[in-house]
Design a protein around this motif. Structure first.
Motif, PDB file in Angstrom:
ATOM      1  N   THR A 113       0.832  -1.199   0.000  1.00 26.01           N
ATOM      2  CA  THR A 113       0.000   0.000   0.000  1.00 26.01           C
ATOM      3  C   THR A 113       0.868   1.252   0.000  1.00 26.01           C
ATOM      4  O   THR A 113       1.848   1.326   0.746  1.00 26.01           O
ATOM      5  CB  THR A 113      -0.910   0.020   1.248  1.00 26.01           C
ATOM      6  OG1 THR A 113      -1.647  -1.207   1.298  1.00 26.01           O
ATOM      7  CG2 THR A 113      -1.875   1.189   1.213  1.00 26.01           C
ATOM      8  N   ASP A 114       0.504   2.219  -0.829  1.00 20.33           N
ATOM      9  CA  ASP A 114       1.150   3.533  -0.772  1.00 20.33           C
ATOM     10  C   ASP A 114       0.692   4.275   0.479  1.00 20.33           C
ATOM     11  O   ASP A 114      -0.431   4.092   0.953  1.00 20.33           O
ATOM     12  CB  ASP A 114       0.736   4.396  -1.976  1.00 20.33           C
ATOM     13  CG  ASP A 114       1.283   3.874  -3.286  1.00 20.33           C
ATOM     14  OD1 ASP A 114       1.996   2.860  -3.280  1.00 20.33           O
ATOM     15  OD2 ASP A 114       0.981   4.493  -4.320  1.00 20.33           O
ATOM     16  N   GLY A 115       1.552   5.151   0.981  1.00 11.52           N
ATOM     17  CA  GLY A 115       1.142   6.030   2.063  1.00 11.52           C
ATOM     18  C   GLY A 115       1.075   5.330   3.404  1.00 11.52           C
ATOM     19  O   GLY A 115       1.749   4.317   3.639  1.00 11.52           O
ATOM     20  N   PRO A 116       0.226   5.834   4.335  1.00 13.56           N
ATOM     21  CA  PRO A 116       0.210   5.329   5.713  1.00 13.56           C
ATOM     22  C   PRO A 116      -0.182   3.857   5.804  1.00 13.56           C
ATOM     23  O   PRO A 116      -1.171   3.429   5.224  1.00 13.56           O
ATOM     24  CB  PRO A 116      -0.843   6.211   6.396  1.00 13.56           C
ATOM     25  CG  PRO A 116      -0.928   7.440   5.560  1.00 13.56           C
ATOM     26  CD  PRO A 116      -0.681   6.990   4.163  1.00 13.56           C
ATOM     27  N   VAL A 117       0.614   3.091   6.564  1.00 12.72           N
ATOM     28  CA  VAL A 117       0.295   1.689   6.807  1.00 12.72           C
ATOM     29  C   VAL A 117       0.295   1.350   8.302  1.00 12.72           C
ATOM     30  O   VAL A 117      -0.219   0.305   8.698  1.00 12.72           O
ATOM     31  CB  VAL A 117       1.259   0.747   6.058  1.00 12.72           C
ATOM     32  CG1 VAL A 117       1.018   0.817   4.563  1.00 12.72           C
ATOM     33  CG2 VAL A 117       2.710   1.071   6.368  1.00 12.72           C
ATOM     34  N   ASN A 118       0.882   2.211   9.125  1.00 13.25           N
ATOM     35  CA  ASN A 118       0.840   2.062  10.580  1.00 13.25           C
ATOM     36  C   ASN A 118       0.762   3.442  11.218  1.00 13.25           C
ATOM     37  O   ASN A 118       1.267   4.419  10.668  1.00 13.25           O
ATOM     38  CB  ASN A 118       2.074   1.336  11.120  1.00 13.25           C
ATOM     39  CG  ASN A 118       2.018  -0.160  10.909  1.00 13.25           C
ATOM     40  OD1 ASN A 118       2.458  -0.663   9.878  1.00 13.25           O
ATOM     41  ND2 ASN A 118       1.483  -0.878  11.889  1.00 13.25           N
ATOM     42  N   ALA A 119       0.128   3.490  12.364  1.00 13.50           N
ATOM     43  CA  ALA A 119      -0.054   4.759  13.066  1.00 13.50           C
ATOM     44  C   ALA A 119       1.071   5.001  14.065  1.00 13.50           C
ATOM     45  O   ALA A 119       1.782   4.084  14.471  1.00 13.50           O
ATOM     46  CB  ALA A 119      -1.393   4.765  13.793  1.00 13.50           C
ATOM     47  N   SER A 120       1.211   6.264  14.457  1.00 10.70           N
ATOM     48  CA  SER A 120       2.062   6.582  15.598  1.00 10.70           C
ATOM     49  C   SER A 120       1.418   5.997  16.850  1.00 10.70           C
ATOM     50  O   SER A 120       0.210   5.733  16.886  1.00 10.70           O
ATOM     51  CB  SER A 120       2.224   8.092  15.746  1.00 10.70           C
ATOM     52  OG  SER A 120       0.954   8.717  15.893  1.00 10.70           O
ATOM     53  N   PRO A 136       5.422   6.182  -2.530  1.00 14.50           N
ATOM     54  CA  PRO A 136       4.818   5.517  -3.697  1.00 14.50           C
ATOM     55  C   PRO A 136       5.805   4.813  -4.620  1.00 14.50           C
ATOM     56  O   PRO A 136       5.506   3.725  -5.132  1.00 14.50           O
ATOM     57  CB  PRO A 136       4.102   6.669  -4.413  1.00 14.50           C
ATOM     58  CG  PRO A 136       3.795   7.654  -3.330  1.00 14.50           C
ATOM     59  CD  PRO A 136       4.959   7.584  -2.391  1.00 14.50           C
ATOM     60  N   ASP A 137       6.980   5.399  -4.845  1.00  9.64           N
ATOM     61  CA  ASP A 137       7.905   4.788  -5.793  1.00  9.64           C
ATOM     62  C   ASP A 137       8.474   3.470  -5.263  1.00  9.64           C
ATOM     63  O   ASP A 137       8.613   2.497  -6.014  1.00  9.64           O
ATOM     64  CB  ASP A 137       9.031   5.752  -6.163  1.00  9.64           C
ATOM     65  CG  ASP A 137       9.827   6.242  -4.963  1.00  9.64           C
ATOM     66  OD1 ASP A 137       9.281   6.257  -3.845  1.00  9.64           O
ATOM     67  OD2 ASP A 137      11.004   6.616  -5.147  1.00  9.64           O
ATOM     68  N   ARG A 191       5.491  -3.830  -5.269  1.00 13.41           N
ATOM     69  CA  ARG A 191       4.400  -4.458  -6.019  1.00 13.41           C
ATOM     70  C   ARG A 191       4.933  -5.269  -7.198  1.00 13.41           C
ATOM     71  O   ARG A 191       4.463  -6.385  -7.473  1.00 13.41           O
ATOM     72  CB  ARG A 191       3.412  -3.391  -6.504  1.00 13.41           C
ATOM     73  CG  ARG A 191       2.374  -2.989  -5.461  1.00 13.41           C
ATOM     74  CD  ARG A 191       1.291  -2.132  -6.070  1.00 13.41           C
ATOM     75  NE  ARG A 191       1.765  -0.793  -6.362  1.00 13.41           N
ATOM     76  CZ  ARG A 191       1.699   0.230  -5.499  1.00 13.41           C
ATOM     77  NH1 ARG A 191       1.164   0.056  -4.306  1.00 13.41           N
ATOM     78  NH2 ARG A 191       2.151   1.416  -5.838  1.00 13.41           N
ATOM     79  N   GLU A 192       5.899  -4.706  -7.905  1.00  9.01           N
ATOM     80  CA  GLU A 192       6.483  -5.428  -9.041  1.00  9.01           C
ATOM     81  C   GLU A 192       7.175  -6.698  -8.576  1.00  9.01           C
ATOM     82  O   GLU A 192       7.146  -7.722  -9.265  1.00  9.01           O
ATOM     83  CB  GLU A 192       7.466  -4.510  -9.780  1.00  9.01           C
ATOM     84  CG  GLU A 192       6.802  -3.403 -10.589  1.00  9.01           C
ATOM     85  CD  GLU A 192       5.840  -3.978 -11.631  1.00  9.01           C
ATOM     86  OE1 GLU A 192       6.185  -4.982 -12.295  1.00  9.01           O
ATOM     87  OE2 GLU A 192       4.717  -3.434 -11.772  1.00  9.01           O
ATOM     88  N   ALA A 193       7.781  -6.655  -7.395  1.00 13.08           N
ATOM     89  CA  ALA A 193       8.427  -7.858  -6.857  1.00 13.08           C
ATOM     90  C   ALA A 193       7.388  -8.932  -6.557  1.00 13.08           C
ATOM     91  O   ALA A 193       7.622 -10.119  -6.816  1.00 13.08           O
ATOM     92  CB  ALA A 193       9.209  -7.502  -5.594  1.00 13.08           C
ATOM     93  N   VAL A 194       6.236  -8.538  -6.032  1.00 15.12           N
ATOM     94  CA  VAL A 194       5.162  -9.501  -5.760  1.00 15.12           C
ATOM     95  C   VAL A 194       4.652 -10.102  -7.066  1.00 15.12           C
ATOM     96  O   VAL A 194       4.523 -11.329  -7.198  1.00 15.12           O
ATOM     97  CB  VAL A 194       4.004  -8.835  -4.987  1.00 15.12           C
ATOM     98  CG1 VAL A 194       2.833  -9.806  -4.841  1.00 15.12           C
ATOM     99  CG2 VAL A 194       4.463  -8.366  -3.617  1.00 15.12           C
ATOM    100  N   LYS A 239      -3.982  -4.947  -1.273  1.00 12.74           N
ATOM    101  CA  LYS A 239      -3.660  -3.688  -0.614  1.00 12.74           C
ATOM    102  C   LYS A 239      -4.541  -3.524   0.617  1.00 12.74           C
ATOM    103  O   LYS A 239      -5.615  -4.131   0.727  1.00 12.74           O
ATOM    104  CB  LYS A 239      -3.847  -2.506  -1.552  1.00 12.74           C
ATOM    105  CG  LYS A 239      -5.285  -2.214  -1.933  1.00 12.74           C
ATOM    106  CD  LYS A 239      -5.371  -0.951  -2.782  1.00 12.74           C
ATOM    107  CE  LYS A 239      -6.813  -0.614  -3.141  1.00 12.74           C
ATOM    108  NZ  LYS A 239      -6.916   0.634  -3.918  1.00 12.74           N
ATOM    109  N   LEU A 240      -4.086  -2.713   1.558  1.00 12.40           N
ATOM    110  CA  LEU A 240      -4.881  -2.432   2.746  1.00 12.40           C
ATOM    111  C   LEU A 240      -6.122  -1.641   2.346  1.00 12.40           C
ATOM    112  O   LEU A 240      -6.019  -0.648   1.633  1.00 12.40           O
ATOM    113  CB  LEU A 240      -4.062  -1.619   3.762  1.00 12.40           C
ATOM    114  CG  LEU A 240      -2.914  -2.330   4.468  1.00 12.40           C
ATOM    115  CD1 LEU A 240      -2.137  -1.336   5.330  1.00 12.40           C
ATOM    116  CD2 LEU A 240      -3.417  -3.480   5.319  1.00 12.40           C
ATOM    117  N   GLU A 241      -7.268  -2.069   2.830  1.00 13.81           N
ATOM    118  CA  GLU A 241      -8.525  -1.398   2.502  1.00 13.81           C
ATOM    119  C   GLU A 241      -9.019  -0.501   3.627  1.00 13.81           C
ATOM    120  O   GLU A 241      -9.878   0.355   3.409  1.00 13.81           O
ATOM    121  CB  GLU A 241      -9.595  -2.440   2.165  1.00 13.81           C
ATOM    122  CG  GLU A 241      -9.257  -3.336   0.987  1.00 13.81           C
ATOM    123  CD  GLU A 241      -9.238  -2.592  -0.353  1.00 13.81           C
ATOM    124  OE1 GLU A 241      -9.699  -1.436  -0.409  1.00 13.81           O
ATOM    125  OE2 GLU A 241      -8.768  -3.189  -1.346  1.00 13.81           O
TER     126      GLU A 241
END
Length: 389
Positions: free
Chosen positions: A171-178, A298-299, A305-308, A319-321
């Protein structure tokens, strides 16, 4: 793309089960580190021990004079009495691998077994076996001991029961919170319950404060930016006929963005002091900073993603929903260098109702094969990425 053969898969499953049966708490992962070292010795991979106390850093050379690509796994267990009924259940009373760190270490060793056989590694590959993730401080200690020296990119992941085994969520962007904690001490004026006008009731002040804090997320934060303020502990009073002179509130703050994190902290202090002024009570607010938000650029997420896709196929990519408000100290690494943190599908039939940190938590061991395959692929892809820069 290379994958574990049956013998290699059996070896990492056996490793996982041995570690699961002898779990060790944060900063005490001595037997686990010994097992990791023995596995690396069998692969002929050199390593250093003693980073952050029980941590291990292993490295494979690359073809080019480039900084390293790092892969990280955590090793520590939790203070939980296991109730899974597994044949390899914890033999240590009150300690259990209830968050899958036994699996994380196993899949990284599987990746090492694949990568050591690669004839062409574009960049050096560093394996980080980290202690004390559950304390939120293990990654910082590894960094302080040089784990990220000459590292350009880092990759990690976590087993996730919300996805089926055989999948990887990127997933791009946030995946875990502080993950921060706040502590509020209220100093009022004690008195007799029959004469409240002579006192400053800390229970009343604290109760108003608990309710007021609930408005921070609902009225001050953009609903599109997930955040949480939870009061988890409220202690006051000593007897039914005594007005409490002091009260203590403790709670948790979660945010997926640094700006929101800082705003929540400021709001807690503002509201607490305002209610104290309203009732002539003295208020002391302290905040213990924990792990920062974890966000995938994102990059680098696209590289993952390409590795997967390349190693496991298009159908394996997820991706995380929904927002994940859990903390993860991998964020400290990504404050220093770019990287990507993924989720490995691990749901086990019949065990969907037992989340991480549950006494009955378990996962589908097929996820170990998937994780090893992914780490192998992403390490090579990241190396090519560094060559092209």
């Amino acid at each position: 793309m290379a994958q574990l053969d049956a013998k290699q898969f059996e070896q990492i499953v056996s490793f996982r089960r041995a570690v699961h049966a002898e779990p060790e708490l944060s900063w005490h992962e001595h037997k686990t580190a010994d097992r990791i070292a023995a596995f690396l010795d069998n692969l002929g991979i050199s390593y250093r021990r003693g980073l952050a106390g029980t941590g291990i850093v292993a490295e494979l050379p690359g073809e080019n004079d480039l900084p390293c690509v790092a892969l990280r796994a955590d090793m520590d267990a939790l203070p939980i009495q296991e109730e899974t009924g597994l044949a390899f259940s914890s033999q240590v009373p009150g300690v259990m691998h209830a968050c899958g760190h036994d699996g994380h270490s196993s899949m990284l060793l599987g990746a090492a077994a694949l990568l050591v056989r690669e004839k062409h590694r574009p960049a050096p590959i560093r394996f980080l076996f980290q202690p004390a993730e559950e304390t939120g401080n293990g990654a910082k200690a590894m960094i302080e001991d040089g784990a990220l020296d000459n590292v350009a990119l880092i990759f990690g992941g976590h087993l996730d029961r919300h996805f089926t085994a055989g999948t990887v969520a990127v997933t791009d962007g946030p995946v875990n919170a502080s993950s921060d904690q706040f502590h509020i001490k209220i100093q009022g004026q004690g008195g007799h319950a029959a004469r409240p006008h002579e006192a400053i009731d800390s229970v009343v002040v604290g109760s108003l404060l608990v309710m007021a804090l609930q408005t921070i997320v609902s009225r001050e934060v953009n609903p599109a930016h997930p955040s949480v303020v939870t009061v988890g502990h409220f202690n006051a009073g000593s007897a039914p006929n005594v007005i409490a002179s002091t009260a203590q509130l403790d709670g948790s703050i979660r945010a997926q963005e640094q700006s929101v994190r800082e705003s929540l902290q400021q709001s807690i202090k503002r509201i607490a002091h305002s209610i104290g002024d309203l009732h002539n009570a003295q208020i002391d607010v302290s905040i213990d900073l924990g792990t920062p938000p974890l966000s995938n650029p994102p990059d680098i997420a696209e590289l993952a993603r390409e590795a997967v896709r390349g190693s496991l196929g298009d159908s394996a990519l997820k991706k995380l929903e929904i927002a994940n408000m859990g903390g993860e100290d991998f964020a400290y690494y990504m404050e220093k260098i770019p990287g990507c943190y993924v989720r490995f599908g691990s749901v086990l039939a019949g065990k969907e109702g037992f989340p991480a940190h549950s006494s009955r938590f378990d996962f589908d061991e097929q996820a170990l094969h998937v994780g090893a395959t992914y780490y192998h692929a992403v390490a090579l892809a990241a190396g090519h990425h560094l060559v092209e820069q």
